[in-house]
Scaffold this motif. Structure first.
Motif, PDB file in Angstrom:
ATOM      1  N   LEU A  84      71.772  44.203  15.207  1.00 18.61           N
ATOM      2  CA  LEU A  84      71.399  43.376  14.064  1.00 18.61           C
ATOM      3  C   LEU A  84      69.936  43.590  13.683  1.00 18.61           C
ATOM      4  O   LEU A  84      69.611  43.728  12.498  1.00 18.61           O
ATOM      5  N   MET A  85      69.073  43.642  14.674  1.00 19.32           N
ATOM      6  CA  MET A  85      67.652  43.823  14.404  1.00 19.32           C
ATOM      7  C   MET A  85      67.392  45.160  13.710  1.00 19.32           C
ATOM      8  O   MET A  85      66.513  45.267  12.852  1.00 19.32           O
ATOM      9  N   ASN A  86      68.161  46.169  14.046  1.00 17.80           N
ATOM     10  CA  ASN A  86      67.914  47.515  13.531  1.00 17.80           C
ATOM     11  C   ASN A  86      68.807  47.906  12.353  1.00 17.80           C
ATOM     12  O   ASN A  86      68.725  49.025  11.870  1.00 17.80           O
ATOM     13  N   ILE A  87      69.619  46.980  11.886  1.00 15.23           N
ATOM     14  CA  ILE A  87      70.589  47.321  10.838  1.00 15.23           C
ATOM     15  C   ILE A  87      69.924  47.795   9.547  1.00 15.23           C
ATOM     16  O   ILE A  87      70.456  48.630   8.842  1.00 15.23           O
ATOM     17  N   ASP A  88      68.755  47.278   9.252  1.00 14.42           N
ATOM     18  CA  ASP A  88      68.063  47.683   8.020  1.00 14.42           C
ATOM     19  C   ASP A  88      66.960  48.706   8.298  1.00 14.42           C
ATOM     20  O   ASP A  88      66.132  48.978   7.439  1.00 14.42           O
TER      21      ASP A  88
END
Length: 133
Positions: free
Chosen positions: A75-79
């Protein structure tokens, strides 16, 4: 297997983690909705959790906590963007889940070396397995 209340708690925790500016980005919303579907949580319940978080419930299963930590890393790296503040927040979530500080640090360090900063599940499991034994 975790029960419905634990699933809602996990999802609520992820929503809280993602809501850094009070709103979810569309990419985060879609990712979390996909997690909700995997957990057999309806879209209505998911949307309700966005505005009505529930209390954190500590998971008994170490493996379930590792899976949840992996979801938070994704989630932290999704963007493809994360700040030192988000990394610190993830570190603290891992500690609150009762995961090894050394393992958390190793995952956060190694994620920088993987494409899109996505640590493969087998690598993540091996990191935590070493500390658990």
């Amino acid at each position: 297997m975790i029960n419905r209340v634990e699933k809602l708690s996990l999802l609520s925790e992820m929503i809280s983690f993602a809501k850094t500016e009070s709103n979810l980005k569309p990419i985060e919303y879609n990712f979390l909705l996909a997690i909700a579907k995997q957990l057999d949580i309806s879209r209505e319940d998911f949307d309700y959790l966005i505005d009505h978080p529930i209390n954190y419930i500590h998971l008994e299963s170490h493996s379930e906590r590792i899976v949840q930590f992996h979801r938070l890393v994704l989630l932290m790296n999704i963007d493809n963007e994360h700040t030192p503040k988000e990394v610190a927040k993830l570190h603290n979530y891992g500690l609150r889940m009762g995961l090894s500080q050394e393992s958390i640090r190793k995952v956060l360090y190694l994620m920088e070396s993987f494409p899109n900063k996505i640590v493969p599940p087998d690598v993540l499991i091996d990191i935590f397995k070493v500390q658990y034994n």
